[in-house]
Scaffold this motif. Structure first.
Motif, PDB file in Angstrom:
ATOM      1  N   MET A  22     -90.139  62.470  71.882  1.00  0.00           N
ATOM      2  CA  MET A  22     -90.375  62.477  70.454  1.00  0.00           C
ATOM      3  C   MET A  22     -91.578  61.591  70.153  1.00  0.00           C
ATOM      4  O   MET A  22     -91.662  60.465  70.621  1.00  0.00           O
ATOM      5  N   ILE A  23     -92.500  62.124  69.379  1.00  0.00           N
ATOM      6  CA  ILE A  23     -93.710  61.385  69.012  1.00  0.00           C
ATOM      7  C   ILE A  23     -93.677  61.093  67.512  1.00  0.00           C
ATOM      8  O   ILE A  23     -93.484  61.997  66.699  1.00  0.00           O
ATOM      9  N   ASN A  24     -93.829  59.831  67.174  1.00  0.00           N
ATOM     10  CA  ASN A  24     -93.926  59.401  65.784  1.00  0.00           C
ATOM     11  C   ASN A  24     -95.342  58.873  65.567  1.00  0.00           C
ATOM     12  O   ASN A  24     -95.812  58.021  66.322  1.00  0.00           O
ATOM     13  N   SER A  25     -95.989  59.375  64.544  1.00  0.00           N
ATOM     14  CA  SER A  25     -97.395  59.048  64.295  1.00  0.00           C
ATOM     15  C   SER A  25     -97.550  58.307  62.977  1.00  0.00           C
ATOM     16  O   SER A  25     -96.780  58.510  62.044  1.00  0.00           O
ATOM     17  N   LEU A  26     -98.575  57.472  62.918  1.00  0.00           N
ATOM     18  CA  LEU A  26     -98.918  56.795  61.670  1.00  0.00           C
ATOM     19  C   LEU A  26    -100.400  57.003  61.416  1.00  0.00           C
ATOM     20  O   LEU A  26    -101.227  56.785  62.315  1.00  0.00           O
ATOM     21  N   ILE A  27    -100.723  57.471  60.234  1.00  0.00           N
ATOM     22  CA  ILE A  27    -102.116  57.600  59.795  1.00  0.00           C
ATOM     23  C   ILE A  27    -102.406  56.377  58.932  1.00  0.00           C
ATOM     24  O   ILE A  27    -101.738  56.145  57.919  1.00  0.00           O
ATOM     25  N   LEU A  28    -103.380  55.587  59.353  1.00  0.00           N
ATOM     26  CA  LEU A  28    -103.755  54.368  58.644  1.00  0.00           C
ATOM     27  C   LEU A  28    -105.077  54.619  57.941  1.00  0.00           C
ATOM     28  O   LEU A  28    -106.123  54.786  58.581  1.00  0.00           O
ATOM     29  N   VAL A  29    -105.026  54.693  56.618  1.00  0.00           N
ATOM     30  CA  VAL A  29    -106.218  54.999  55.820  1.00  0.00           C
ATOM     31  C   VAL A  29    -107.004  53.704  55.623  1.00  0.00           C
ATOM     32  O   VAL A  29    -106.498  52.745  55.039  1.00  0.00           O
ATOM     33  N   ALA A  30    -108.244  53.698  56.156  1.00  0.00           N
ATOM     34  CA  ALA A  30    -109.039  52.467  56.148  1.00  0.00           C
ATOM     35  C   ALA A  30    -110.517  52.737  55.876  1.00  0.00           C
ATOM     36  O   ALA A  30    -111.382  51.996  56.337  1.00  0.00           O
ATOM     37  N   ALA A  31    -110.823  53.794  55.132  1.00  0.00           N
ATOM     38  CA  ALA A  31    -112.214  54.187  54.926  1.00  0.00           C
ATOM     39  C   ALA A  31    -112.749  53.803  53.552  1.00  0.00           C
ATOM     40  O   ALA A  31    -113.747  54.353  53.106  1.00  0.00           O
ATOM     41  N   GLY A  32    -112.110  52.854  52.901  1.00  0.00           N
ATOM     42  CA  GLY A  32    -112.545  52.466  51.559  1.00  0.00           C
ATOM     43  C   GLY A  32    -113.861  51.717  51.568  1.00  0.00           C
ATOM     44  O   GLY A  32    -114.406  51.367  52.615  1.00  0.00           O
ATOM     45  N   ASP A  81    -112.630  61.445  49.583  1.00  0.00           N
ATOM     46  CA  ASP A  81    -111.649  60.732  48.774  1.00  0.00           C
ATOM     47  C   ASP A  81    -110.435  60.448  49.659  1.00  0.00           C
ATOM     48  O   ASP A  81    -110.401  60.826  50.828  1.00  0.00           O
ATOM     49  N   ARG A  82    -109.435  59.765  49.109  1.00  0.00           N
ATOM     50  CA  ARG A  82    -108.264  59.380  49.894  1.00  0.00           C
ATOM     51  C   ARG A  82    -107.546  60.603  50.460  1.00  0.00           C
ATOM     52  O   ARG A  82    -107.141  60.622  51.627  1.00  0.00           O
ATOM     53  N   ALA A  83    -107.383  61.642  49.655  1.00  0.00           N
ATOM     54  CA  ALA A  83    -106.694  62.846  50.130  1.00  0.00           C
ATOM     55  C   ALA A  83    -107.452  63.467  51.305  1.00  0.00           C
ATOM     56  O   ALA A  83    -106.839  63.899  52.291  1.00  0.00           O
ATOM     57  N   GLY A  84    -108.768  63.487  51.224  1.00  0.00           N
ATOM     58  CA  GLY A  84    -109.573  64.010  52.323  1.00  0.00           C
ATOM     59  C   GLY A  84    -109.447  63.157  53.577  1.00  0.00           C
ATOM     60  O   GLY A  84    -109.418  63.678  54.695  1.00  0.00           O
ATOM     61  N   SER A  85    -109.342  61.860  53.391  1.00  0.00           N
ATOM     62  CA  SER A  85    -109.163  60.962  54.536  1.00  0.00           C
ATOM     63  C   SER A  85    -107.820  61.213  55.218  1.00  0.00           C
ATOM     64  O   SER A  85    -107.733  61.285  56.446  1.00  0.00           O
ATOM     65  N   VAL A  86    -106.768  61.354  54.424  1.00  0.00           N
ATOM     66  CA  VAL A  86    -105.447  61.631  55.000  1.00  0.00           C
ATOM     67  C   VAL A  86    -105.475  62.977  55.724  1.00  0.00           C
ATOM     68  O   VAL A  86    -104.955  63.111  56.839  1.00  0.00           O
ATOM     69  N   ARG A  87    -106.102  63.970  55.121  1.00  0.00           N
ATOM     70  CA  ARG A  87    -106.218  65.288  55.755  1.00  0.00           C
ATOM     71  C   ARG A  87    -106.915  65.170  57.110  1.00  0.00           C
ATOM     72  O   ARG A  87    -106.477  65.755  58.102  1.00  0.00           O
ATOM     73  N   ASN A  88    -108.009  64.409  57.171  1.00  0.00           N
ATOM     74  CA  ASN A  88    -108.717  64.219  58.436  1.00  0.00           C
ATOM     75  C   ASN A  88    -107.821  63.537  59.466  1.00  0.00           C
ATOM     76  O   ASN A  88    -107.871  63.860  60.648  1.00  0.00           O
ATOM     77  N   GLY A  89    -107.004  62.605  59.012  1.00  0.00           N
ATOM     78  CA  GLY A  89    -106.055  61.952  59.916  1.00  0.00           C
ATOM     79  C   GLY A  89    -105.034  62.925  60.466  1.00  0.00           C
ATOM     80  O   GLY A  89    -104.707  62.901  61.659  1.00  0.00           O
ATOM     81  N   PHE A  90    -104.536  63.824  59.623  1.00  0.00           N
ATOM     82  CA  PHE A  90    -103.562  64.827  60.069  1.00  0.00           C
ATOM     83  C   PHE A  90    -104.141  65.724  61.158  1.00  0.00           C
ATOM     84  O   PHE A  90    -103.426  66.160  62.057  1.00  0.00           O
TER      85      PHE A  90
END
Length: 137
Positions: free
Chosen positions: A1-11, A82-91
């Protein structure tokens, strides 16, 4: 089982009127992101971390990651417009076998490893979870 965390840090620190990413500002001898990463790396249940950052800041973030002992896989994704785009890139970077994905704002360094782990456990039990902590006056 893999658990992932996306850390948004591009501000960019514009709301703080800082000349650089607020996560790279020094706080008690380390950049702010150091404390966030240190806590994330102490999670018992995370398998991988995707740090979303500006491409030009990636070397600085890599150096900070390398300064903290950890055993989870770390990858980088470019920040979005924007933040949503950053999260999308992380996904787009997480493992295809990832079972659960958490998203965390790098500017929140007080997240505890226990809170991360409780969130993973709650998501496993309920299908999704959003952590909350009591408000302190």
């Amino acid at each position: 089982m893999i658990n992932s965390l996306i850390l948004v840090a591009a501000g960019n620190g514009s709301r703080m009127q800082a000349s650089l990413n607020k996560l790279l500002l020094s706080c008690a001898g380390h950049p702010l992101i150091y404390y966030t990463l240190r806590n994330v790396f102490q999670s018992r249940l995370l398998s991988e971390l995707v740090i979303v950052t500006k491409p030009e800041e990636k070397p600085v973030f890599e150096s900070i990651v390398d300064s903290i002992p950890h055993s989870i896989r770390v990858m980088f994704a470019p920040g979005g417009s924007d933040r949503a785009g950053s999260v999308r890139n992380g996904f787009h970077m997480i493992s295809k076998k990832s079972d659960k994905v958490l998203v965390h704002d790098g500017a929140r360094p007080l997240v505890t490893p226990a809170l991360i782990d409780r969130t993973v456990e709650a998501a496993a039990k309920c299908g999704a979870a959003a952590p909350a902590v009591p408000v302190k006056d």
